[in-house]
Design a protein around this motif. Structure first.
Motif, PDB file in Angstrom:
ATOM      1  N   VAL A 132      39.251  53.361  37.770  1.00 11.35           N
ATOM      2  CA  VAL A 132      40.078  52.477  38.589  1.00 11.35           C
ATOM      3  C   VAL A 132      39.187  51.376  39.143  1.00 11.35           C
ATOM      4  CG1 VAL A 132      41.540  52.269  40.635  1.00 11.35           C
ATOM      5  CG2 VAL A 132      41.663  54.332  39.218  1.00 11.35           C
ATOM      6  N   THR A 133      39.609  50.126  38.954  1.00 12.43           N
ATOM      7  CA  THR A 133      38.871  48.994  39.511  1.00 12.43           C
ATOM      8  C   THR A 133      39.770  48.221  40.464  1.00 12.43           C
ATOM      9  OG1 THR A 133      39.481  47.550  37.655  1.00 12.43           O
ATOM     10  CG2 THR A 133      37.420  48.783  37.472  1.00 12.43           C
ATOM     11  N   LEU A 134      39.133  47.537  41.405  1.00 10.47           N
ATOM     12  CA  LEU A 134      39.852  46.852  42.476  1.00 10.47           C
ATOM     13  C   LEU A 134      39.114  45.564  42.801  1.00 10.47           C
ATOM     14  CD1 LEU A 134      42.224  47.257  44.506  1.00 10.47           C
ATOM     15  CD2 LEU A 134      40.573  48.361  46.020  1.00 10.47           C
ATOM     16  N   SER A 135      39.860  44.464  42.913  1.00 10.70           N
ATOM     17  CA  SER A 135      39.219  43.184  43.226  1.00 10.70           C
ATOM     18  C   SER A 135      38.905  43.052  44.706  1.00 10.70           C
ATOM     19  CB  SER A 135      40.114  42.017  42.788  1.00 10.70           C
ATOM     20  OG  SER A 135      40.294  42.018  41.396  1.00 10.70           O
ATOM     21  N   ARG A 136      39.872  43.443  45.557  1.00  8.98           N
ATOM     22  CA  ARG A 136      39.664  43.219  46.983  1.00  8.98           C
ATOM     23  C   ARG A 136      40.609  44.075  47.805  1.00  8.98           C
ATOM     24  NH1 ARG A 136      40.370  37.469  50.065  1.00  8.98           N
ATOM     25  NH2 ARG A 136      42.411  37.665  49.088  1.00  8.98           N
ATOM     26  N   VAL A 137      40.158  44.451  48.997  1.00 10.39           N
ATOM     27  CA  VAL A 137      40.987  45.115  50.001  1.00 10.39           C
ATOM     28  C   VAL A 137      41.046  44.198  51.213  1.00 10.39           C
ATOM     29  CG1 VAL A 137      41.318  47.157  51.435  1.00 10.39           C
ATOM     30  CG2 VAL A 137      40.233  47.379  49.189  1.00 10.39           C
ATOM     31  N   THR A 138      42.252  43.898  51.676  1.00  5.45           N
ATOM     32  CA  THR A 138      42.390  42.984  52.813  1.00  5.45           C
ATOM     33  C   THR A 138      43.269  43.601  53.889  1.00  5.45           C
ATOM     34  OG1 THR A 138      44.337  41.868  51.881  1.00  5.45           O
ATOM     35  CG2 THR A 138      42.181  40.976  51.301  1.00  5.45           C
ATOM     36  N   VAL A 139      42.995  43.210  55.123  1.00  2.00           N
ATOM     37  CA  VAL A 139      43.840  43.553  56.265  1.00  2.00           C
ATOM     38  C   VAL A 139      44.333  42.250  56.870  1.00  2.00           C
ATOM     39  CG1 VAL A 139      43.951  44.606  58.542  1.00  2.00           C
ATOM     40  CG2 VAL A 139      42.630  45.702  56.728  1.00  2.00           C
TER      41      VAL A 139
ATOM     42  N   GLU B 207      37.437  52.654  44.975  1.00  2.00           N
ATOM     43  CA  GLU B 207      37.448  52.818  43.521  1.00  2.00           C
ATOM     44  C   GLU B 207      36.999  54.223  43.123  1.00  2.00           C
ATOM     45  OE1 GLU B 207      36.514  48.224  42.044  1.00  2.00           O
ATOM     46  OE2 GLU B 207      34.888  49.689  42.229  1.00  2.00           O
ATOM     47  N   ARG B 208      35.936  54.721  43.763  1.00  2.00           N
ATOM     48  CA  ARG B 208      35.430  56.061  43.430  1.00  2.00           C
ATOM     49  C   ARG B 208      36.454  57.135  43.777  1.00  2.00           C
ATOM     50  NH1 ARG B 208      30.608  53.993  45.743  1.00  2.00           N
ATOM     51  NH2 ARG B 208      31.078  55.111  47.683  1.00  2.00           N
TER      52      ARG B 208
ATOM     53  N   PRO C 208      51.343  42.129  60.235  1.00  2.00           N
ATOM     54  CA  PRO C 208      50.226  43.031  59.948  1.00  2.00           C
ATOM     55  C   PRO C 208      50.469  43.797  58.653  1.00  2.00           C
ATOM     56  CG  PRO C 208      50.963  43.230  62.232  1.00  2.00           C
ATOM     57  CD  PRO C 208      51.993  42.415  61.528  1.00  2.00           C
ATOM     58  N   ALA C 209      49.437  43.866  57.804  1.00  5.64           N
ATOM     59  CA  ALA C 209      49.600  44.545  56.517  1.00  5.64           C
ATOM     60  C   ALA C 209      48.237  44.901  55.944  1.00  5.64           C
ATOM     61  CB  ALA C 209      50.363  43.664  55.534  1.00  5.64           C
ATOM     62  N   LEU C 210      48.220  45.971  55.143  1.00  4.64           N
ATOM     63  CA  LEU C 210      47.053  46.362  54.357  1.00  4.64           C
ATOM     64  C   LEU C 210      47.388  46.086  52.902  1.00  4.64           C
ATOM     65  CD1 LEU C 210      44.302  47.826  53.964  1.00  4.64           C
ATOM     66  CD2 LEU C 210      45.608  49.958  53.787  1.00  4.64           C
ATOM     67  N   ALA C 211      46.499  45.394  52.185  1.00  5.49           N
ATOM     68  CA  ALA C 211      46.799  44.995  50.811  1.00  5.49           C
ATOM     69  C   ALA C 211      45.645  45.335  49.883  1.00  5.49           C
ATOM     70  CB  ALA C 211      47.108  43.501  50.742  1.00  5.49           C
ATOM     71  N   LEU C 212      46.006  45.761  48.669  1.00  7.80           N
ATOM     72  CA  LEU C 212      45.058  45.956  47.580  1.00  7.80           C
ATOM     73  C   LEU C 212      45.340  44.879  46.542  1.00  7.80           C
ATOM     74  CD1 LEU C 212      45.321  49.836  47.087  1.00  7.80           C
ATOM     75  CD2 LEU C 212      43.787  48.573  48.616  1.00  7.80           C
ATOM     76  N   GLU C 213      44.305  44.187  46.092  1.00  9.41           N
ATOM     77  CA  GLU C 213      44.481  43.109  45.127  1.00  9.41           C
ATOM     78  C   GLU C 213      43.686  43.410  43.859  1.00  9.41           C
ATOM     79  OE1 GLU C 213      43.511  39.379  46.867  1.00  9.41           O
ATOM     80  OE2 GLU C 213      45.066  39.495  48.420  1.00  9.41           O
ATOM     81  N   GLY C 214      44.267  43.025  42.716  1.00  8.27           N
ATOM     82  CA  GLY C 214      43.585  43.209  41.436  1.00  8.27           C
ATOM     83  C   GLY C 214      43.359  44.662  41.080  1.00  8.27           C
ATOM     84  N   LEU C 215      44.363  45.510  41.324  1.00  9.02           N
ATOM     85  CA  LEU C 215      44.235  46.939  41.026  1.00  9.02           C
ATOM     86  C   LEU C 215      44.468  47.169  39.533  1.00  9.02           C
ATOM     87  CD1 LEU C 215      43.910  49.833  42.060  1.00  9.02           C
ATOM     88  CD2 LEU C 215      46.375  49.881  42.483  1.00  9.02           C
ATOM     89  N   ASN C 216      43.517  47.828  38.890  1.00  9.09           N
ATOM     90  CA  ASN C 216      43.591  48.080  37.447  1.00  9.09           C
ATOM     91  C   ASN C 216      43.258  49.543  37.186  1.00  9.09           C
ATOM     92  OD1 ASN C 216      43.412  48.168  34.672  1.00  9.09           O
ATOM     93  ND2 ASN C 216      42.243  46.272  34.485  1.00  9.09           N
TER      94      ASN C 216
END
Length: 434
Positions: free
Chosen positions: A51-58, A40-41, A64-72
């Motif tokens: 910028v805010t973010l709910s979660r980062v997942t692998v 976020e920083r 296999p994937a990298l995902a950003l969730e709840g990106l605002n």
């Protein structure tokens, strides 16, 4: 031999266990609040807005994937993405290079004004020009994802019109689109389906077909790349589109100022600097169209009543047997010229300009045949208002002429006086430059 296979199997099993442990550890690290706050920083510093973010997942399974969730991205208006998922090409990672095989965007709201603003902020942040590609070689586009999927993505245009789409884009190895499909599921142009196909991998040329409003828009598109020795590195975009049987109101919804079936031939041209953003492309686009609208109905203006009331009437509608003319666009500016409309005893000609704000300006001459003798009464009208709420009225000079003509010859003198007053007014305008 059996012992050899045994140790090879043990080695593979150990490698798999280590890989799973590494993926688990990576998932725990990226899923931590500390890592999320760091992302976020960094994003806030790069974009200049919170910028805010709910979660980062692998993810490891199913792919296999990298995902950003709840990106605002808290600009005005805000840009939101429920989930952005990047699936890398793993063998390139082993070589120390990052390449994205698939990029998936789900449930996003993308305002055009915000995207243009953010693109301007992040473009060339260090102020260093990109290293030019060697002569005769194309720029390295290997970083682009080979496939892009848009799932329930809403685009909000600069004028506030929104469209929600399901889309998929595949790129060739040279970075140019191989094919693309778009389906508009909600909002403006709802029900529209478009298909783009590349003609040959060795050429930057495509065929486009769009099903919209009960008709079709289709034709070839081409991009000409500069020669290796050319100083100007602009791309030249050209296209020719044929429109057949498209309901006009489907293109302008929710506005229904004009209805009818559109047939048209359009040429498109633009000179594009690859270093500029999408806003530059929109400004650079030039189009010319010859069109005919069959069984046209003009809503919001009754031209026959406007003639009878010398432009004082508002509202109503005008049914036209034929409406034809030419349209020229320069960026967001639209100019309608050589307009010709006819319906029984009514005929109209004129020119109208549509500003980016949808404001209308122009002049229309309406002639109505009256009586058994075929006398023609004509009134010059000034077009105003907006696309959604058009209006016609007399200019000041034409209004004065109409008043004088009515006093001298009631009925016929109204239109004649308006015409004379309008011509006198235009002459004075040309003489004094006002």
């Amino acid at each position: 031999m059996r012992r050899c296979f045994f140790w090879v199997g043990c080695g593979l099993a150990l490698a798999m266990v280590l890989l799973l442990l590494a993926a688990f550890a990576l998932g725990q690290w990226t899923g931590s609040d500390g890592f999320r706050q760091r992302v976020e920083r960094e994003a806030t510093a790069a974009l200049g807005v919170p910028v805010t973010l709910s979660r980062v997942t692998v993810d490891v399974f199913p792919l296999p994937a990298l995902a950003l969730e709840g990106l605002n991205i808290q600009a005005r208006p805000a840009l939101t993405l429920q989930r952005v998922e990047a699936r890398p090409v793993w063998w390139t990672l082993l070589q120390g290079r990052l390449a994205v095989a698939t990029l998936i965007v789900r449930q996003a709201v993308l305002p055009q004004t915000t995207i243009v603003l953010l693109a301007a902020r992040v473009q060339d942040p260090a102020g260093k020009p990109a290293a030019p590609a060697p002569d005769g070689e194309a720029a390295d586009l290997s970083w682009l994802p080979r496939r892009v999927v848009l799932d329930d993505v809403t685009w909000i245009g600069a004028q506030g019109r929104s469209s929600t789409v399901q889309a998929e884009l595949a790129l060739d190895d040279d970075g140019w689109p191989a094919d693309a499909t778009v389906a508009v599921t909600l909002g403006a142009l709802q029900g529209t389906q478009a298909v783009l196909r590349r003609e040959d991998e060795r050429q930057t040329a495509w065929t486009l077909k769009v099903d919209v409003g009960g008709g079709t828009v289709q034709g070839p598109l081409k991009v000409t790349r500069p020669e290796a020795s050319a100083k100007a590195r602009d791309l030249v975009f050209e296209g020719t589109l044929e429109t057949q049987g498209v309901e006009v109101s489907a293109l302008t919804a929710p506005s229904r100022t004009l209805t009818g079936r559109l047939d048209a031939s359009t040429t498109l041209a633009a000179r594009i600097n690859p270093k500029t953003g999408g806003a530059s492309l929109a400004d650079a686009m030039r189009t010319q169209t010859r069109f005919t609208v069959n069984n046209a109905v003009l809503h919001g203006v009754d031209l026959a009543k406007a003639v009878a009331t010398v432009g004082l009437s508002r509202g109503g509608s005008t049914e036209l047997d034929t409406l034809a003319g030419q349209v020229r666009t320069r960026g967001q500016l639209v100019e309608l010229t050589n307009l010709v409309a006819s319906s029984g005893v009514l005929a109209a000609t004129g020119e109208v300009t549509v500003a980016p704000s949808k404001a209308l300006s122009g002049r229309v001459r309406v002639d109505v045949t009256r009586g058994a003798g075929g006398d023609v009464v004509g009134v010059p009208l000034v077009v105003g208002g907006t696309v959604d709420d058009p209006s016609v009225s007399l200019s000041r000079s034409a209004l004065l002429g109409a008043a004088i003509g009515t006093a001298l010859m009631p009925g016929v003198g109204t239109g004649a006086g308006a015409n004379l007053g309008d011509r006198v007014g235009e002459g004075l305008k040309d003489l004094f430059g006002k």
